[in-house]
Design a protein around this motif. Structure first.
Motif, PDB file in Angstrom:
ATOM      1  N   VAL A 202       3.739   5.919  -3.445  1.00  0.00           N
ATOM      2  CA  VAL A 202       2.304   5.849  -3.163  1.00  0.00           C
ATOM      3  C   VAL A 202       1.999   4.540  -2.449  1.00  0.00           C
ATOM      4  N   LEU A 203       1.125   4.593  -1.473  1.00  0.00           N
ATOM      5  CA  LEU A 203       0.691   3.400  -0.765  1.00  0.00           C
ATOM      6  C   LEU A 203      -0.296   2.613  -1.626  1.00  0.00           C
ATOM      7  N   MET A 204      -0.272   1.315  -1.488  1.00  0.00           N
ATOM      8  CA  MET A 204      -1.164   0.468  -2.273  1.00  0.00           C
ATOM      9  C   MET A 204      -2.628   0.737  -1.940  1.00  0.00           C
ATOM     10  N   ARG A 205      -2.907   1.133  -0.705  1.00  0.00           N
ATOM     11  CA  ARG A 205      -4.294   1.407  -0.318  1.00  0.00           C
ATOM     12  C   ARG A 205      -4.856   2.615  -1.042  1.00  0.00           C
TER      13      ARG A 205
ATOM     14  N   VAL B 115       2.282  -3.217   0.569  1.00  0.00           N
ATOM     15  CA  VAL B 115       2.048  -1.941   1.253  1.00  0.00           C
ATOM     16  C   VAL B 115       2.384  -0.757   0.366  1.00  0.00           C
ATOM     17  N   VAL B 116       3.517  -0.844  -0.355  1.00  0.00           N
ATOM     18  CA  VAL B 116       4.003   0.259  -1.170  1.00  0.00           C
ATOM     19  C   VAL B 116       3.916  -0.122  -2.637  1.00  0.00           C
ATOM     20  N   CYS B 117       3.534   0.830  -3.463  1.00  0.00           N
ATOM     21  CA  CYS B 117       3.458   0.597  -4.907  1.00  0.00           C
ATOM     22  C   CYS B 117       4.833   0.220  -5.442  1.00  0.00           C
TER      23      CYS B 117
ATOM     24  N   SER C   4       6.970   8.096   7.116  1.00  0.00           N
ATOM     25  CA  SER C   4       6.833   9.355   6.374  1.00  0.00           C
ATOM     26  C   SER C   4       5.722   9.298   5.330  1.00  0.00           C
ATOM     27  N   LEU C   5       5.339   8.084   4.915  1.00  0.00           N
ATOM     28  CA  LEU C   5       4.235   7.960   3.962  1.00  0.00           C
ATOM     29  C   LEU C   5       2.892   8.213   4.640  1.00  0.00           C
ATOM     30  N   HIS C   6       2.861   8.093   5.961  1.00  0.00           N
ATOM     31  CA  HIS C   6       1.639   8.341   6.723  1.00  0.00           C
ATOM     32  C   HIS C   6       1.646   9.698   7.415  1.00  0.00           C
ATOM     33  N   SER C   7       2.822  10.251   7.674  1.00  0.00           N
ATOM     34  CA  SER C   7       2.944  11.503   8.424  1.00  0.00           C
ATOM     35  C   SER C   7       3.712  12.524   7.596  1.00  0.00           C
ATOM     36  N   ASP C   8       3.117  13.677   7.348  1.00  0.00           N
ATOM     37  CA  ASP C   8       3.781  14.736   6.591  1.00  0.00           C
ATOM     38  C   ASP C   8       4.940  15.342   7.367  1.00  0.00           C
ATOM     39  N   LEU C   9       4.833  15.394   8.694  1.00  0.00           N
ATOM     40  CA  LEU C   9       5.922  15.943   9.497  1.00  0.00           C
ATOM     41  C   LEU C   9       7.150  15.029   9.466  1.00  0.00           C
TER      42      LEU C   9
END
Length: 332
Positions: free
Chosen positions: A102-105, A142-144, A201-206
């Motif tokens: 999960v992203l921190m945002r 950025v990343v949990c 890949s955390l921002h783009s599902d493809l």
């Protein structure tokens, strides 16, 4: 005297710019008046074009998005739906083994202090650099960095690193060894490239689906490679040529060998076949059981509990430090 006749005529405009504009107008009017059948796949209506795209592999979808701007805009607008359908059809098993961190945002700011707190007992980044020379640690801003998300990050990085060395394994070429304490430039660039792809890949599902596709290719290639070794009689998944051609992870659903062995270094790649963490076979159920998706939420609660305990301990230590001088003055 005969009257004068005006014989002047307007000159024809013959500039290249005008010719290009006339051609564009002619094509535009032709498209507007064309009521015949579609000439290509790009002329199909969206309700027919979308199911066709969902049948493609992630690599082909990404390539298709680079054909033209209208197709790119369409795929980007429908990316979540397309990726969800592709993963459900092809990589359902892999998606449950390799969930994304999960992203921190996307985390409630109330949890940030607990996650960023230095010295928490379950902090998985303490020994990350010392143990793993084939995984780049995630950026904690950025990343949990809860235990679950760090394990998910490590697993996705392993997928890309394992895929990178498949050609070496197929050809029997030894994988370069990184000495303890060393940081060669080629390894640093490789780790940065893998981390960049995982972060994308955390921002783009493809891009996430593309990572799953690469890992499925690594698994099928490894099983084929080890099955040719007559001396290797270990239990492995039953995989046929049709399973390889279909390009799905369905053959990994039945019972098979344990898949939770984590490759702590690249030496483990030589005997690695199917790396599928976060699941275990339950004989009573005759099925694989996967780590629940909400495990991340439970780890967040643990981080908050640790932060509250650390604050109480700090307060108690401050109170005791203030009381001790008073007791010493009274005793003297």
């Amino acid at each position: 005297m005969e009257p004068k006749v005006d014989m002047t005529q307007s000159l024809a405009v013959r500039s290249k710019r005008t010719q290009r504009q006339n051609k564009k107008l002619a094509k535009k009017s032709l498209r507007a008046s064309n009521t015949g059948p579609p000439l290509g796949i790009c002329d199909l209506p969206s309700d027919l074009f979308l199911p066709i795209v969902c049948l493609l592999e992630p690599r082909d979808i990404i390539t298709l998005s680079r054909v033209s701007r209208p197709i790119r805009d369409f795929i980007i607008s429908e990316e979540k739906y397309i990726a969800r359908q592709v993963i459900r059809l092809r990589y359902d098993c892999l998606s449950k083994c390799f969930r994304r961190p999960v992203l921190m945002r996307d985390i409630d700011p109330a949890y940030h202090q607990g996650l960023m707190s230095a010295g928490r007992p379950e902090d998985p980044l303490k020994t990350h650099k010392r143990i793993f020379h084939h995984i780049q640690e995630p950026d904690p801003t950025v990343v949990c960095t809860c235990l679950t998300c760090v394990q998910r990050w490590n697993s996705l990085c392993i997928v890309l690193d394992f895929a990178h060395w498949q050609r070496y394994l197929d050809n029997g070429t030894p994988i370069p060894i990184v000495p303890r304490g060393a940081a060669p430039e080629w390894n640093r660039k490789l780790l940065q490239s893998n981390a960049k792809i995982v972060l994308s890949s955390l921002h783009s599902d493809l891009f996430y689906a593309r990572i799953l596709q690469k890992h499925l290719s690594s698994i099928t290639g490894s099983i084929q490679r080890h099955s040719q070794n007559k001396g290797n009689r270990r239990k492995r998944f039953r995989m046929t040529d049709d399973d390889v051609q279909r390009g799905t992870s369905d053959f990994l659903e039945p019972s098979g060998p344990p898949t939770i062995d984590f490759p702590h270094n690249r030496d483990n790649y030589y005997m690695l076949e199917a790396f599928l963490p976060n699941r275990g076979w339950i004989t009573e159920r005759n099925a694989w059981v996967y780590v629940p998706e909400d495990q991340h939420e439970k780890d967040l609660e643990i981080a908050v509990m640790w932060e509250e305990w650390a604050k109480r301990r700090q307060t108690e230590a401050g109170r005791l430090a203030a009381v001790q001088p008073e007791q010493m003055d009274r005793s003297s």
